[in-house]
Scaffold this motif. Structure first.
Motif, PDB file in Angstrom:
ATOM      1  N   UNK A  73      18.448   0.174 -10.137  1.00 33.02           N
ATOM      2  CA  UNK A  73      17.223  -0.577  -9.878  1.00 33.02           C
ATOM      3  C   UNK A  73      17.007  -1.744 -10.837  1.00 33.02           C
ATOM      4  N   UNK A  74      17.212  -1.537 -12.124  1.00 28.34           N
ATOM      5  CA  UNK A  74      16.951  -2.588 -13.104  1.00 28.34           C
ATOM      6  C   UNK A  74      17.992  -3.703 -13.016  1.00 28.34           C
ATOM      7  N   UNK A  75      19.268  -3.348 -12.832  1.00 29.95           N
ATOM      8  CA  UNK A  75      20.344  -4.339 -12.843  1.00 29.95           C
ATOM      9  C   UNK A  75      20.894  -4.639 -11.449  1.00 29.95           C
ATOM     10  N   UNK A  76      20.176  -4.199 -10.411  1.00 26.50           N
ATOM     11  CA  UNK A  76      20.613  -4.428  -9.039  1.00 26.50           C
ATOM     12  C   UNK A  76      22.044  -3.931  -8.833  1.00 26.50           C
ATOM     13  N   UNK A  77      22.336  -2.767  -9.396  1.00 25.47           N
ATOM     14  CA  UNK A  77      23.676  -2.202  -9.301  1.00 25.47           C
ATOM     15  C   UNK A  77      23.911  -1.510  -7.970  1.00 25.47           C
ATOM     16  N   UNK A  78      25.182  -1.372  -7.640  1.00 24.68           N
ATOM     17  CA  UNK A  78      25.570  -0.676  -6.416  1.00 24.68           C
ATOM     18  C   UNK A  78      26.223   0.652  -6.794  1.00 24.68           C
ATOM     19  N   UNK A  79      25.670   1.761  -6.304  1.00 30.81           N
ATOM     20  CA  UNK A  79      26.250   3.075  -6.565  1.00 30.81           C
ATOM     21  C   UNK A  79      27.464   3.220  -5.645  1.00 30.81           C
ATOM     22  N   UNK A  80      28.656   3.339  -6.250  1.00 35.80           N
ATOM     23  CA  UNK A  80      29.879   3.420  -5.457  1.00 35.80           C
ATOM     24  C   UNK A  80      30.489   4.818  -5.457  1.00 35.80           C
ATOM     25  N   UNK A  81      30.007   5.679  -6.348  1.00 31.69           N
ATOM     26  CA  UNK A  81      30.486   7.065  -6.393  1.00 31.69           C
ATOM     27  C   UNK A  81      29.375   7.908  -6.988  1.00 31.69           C
ATOM     28  N   UNK A  82      29.205   9.101  -6.410  1.00 31.62           N
ATOM     29  CA  UNK A  82      28.163   9.992  -6.914  1.00 31.62           C
ATOM     30  C   UNK A  82      28.611  11.436  -6.714  1.00 31.62           C
ATOM     31  N   UNK A  83      28.565  12.218  -7.780  1.00 31.54           N
ATOM     32  CA  UNK A  83      28.816  13.656  -7.692  1.00 31.54           C
ATOM     33  C   UNK A  83      27.792  14.346  -8.586  1.00 31.54           C
ATOM     34  N   UNK A  84      27.939  15.635  -8.775  1.00 28.86           N
ATOM     35  CA  UNK A  84      26.986  16.356  -9.621  1.00 28.86           C
ATOM     36  C   UNK A  84      27.183  16.092 -11.107  1.00 28.86           C
TER      37      UNK A  84
END
Length: 178
Positions: free
Chosen positions: A86-97
């Motif tokens: 949100x702050x740096x307009x980043x793109x989440x490209x991978x997410x796990x636990x």
């Protein structure tokens, strides 16, 4: 021949049991492999330093680097992911636990869960056109400032020291004139 010391790299499987969180985090290498340098006596002639890079023979099989990413630690992985997204307009490209990757302006930040929340200097620096505005966004996103942006003479501020929601310290910078 002279006797010298040769450094050998060995590895062995280890268990995370019985280790502190910091030790386990430090030893998080792939498949819990621990690398150790061992001293071994060897007979050797005195070594000459490697030649200057331009004099070396090109490596016929250079390492192929697929991408570079920088790893930071988080107590709350989801909160940290939201901050950088949100702050740096980043793109989440991978997410796990246990880990997520956020791409900010072409750079990958790997955020790993299991952090302790203490202040940690990361070496990260985000160049922005307006440090004052960006500093306000960091605070609005849940971070804080450890050094407020200050003008220098007739120039607007070019630096702010910041801390994310997990205690990771980073800089906001502005390109200076010229």
């Amino acid at each position: 021949m002279s006797h010298g010391t040769k450094l050998l790299l060995s590895r062995r499987k280890t268990s995370k049991r019985g280790k502190t969180r910091r030790e386990a985090r430090t030893d998080h290498r792939a498949q819990n492999t621990e690398y150790r340098i061992q001293n071994t006596e060897v007979d050797s002639e005195p070594r000459t330093p490697n030649p200057e890079p331009e004099l070396r023979t090109p490596n016929p099989h250079p390492m192929k680097v697929e991408r570079v990413k920088y790893i930071i630690w988080a107590v709350d992985l989801k909160r940290a992911m939201r901050f950088y997204r949100d702050v740096f307009n980043g793109e989440v490209v991978r997410k796990s636990e246990v880990i997520c990757e956020v791409v900010v302006s072409g750079a990958t930040i790997g955020i790993h869960g299991g952090g302790e929340g203490g202040r940690t200097w990361t070496g990260l620096s985000f160049q922005v056109p307006d440090v004052l505005s960006a500093a306000r966004e960091v605070v609005a996103g849940g971070g804080c400032l450890s050094r407020e942006p200050e003008p220098e003479g007739s120039e607007p501020p070019h630096l702010a020291m910041c801390v994310d929601t997990e205690g990771n310290e980073f800089m906001l910078t502005r390109k200076r004139g010229g």
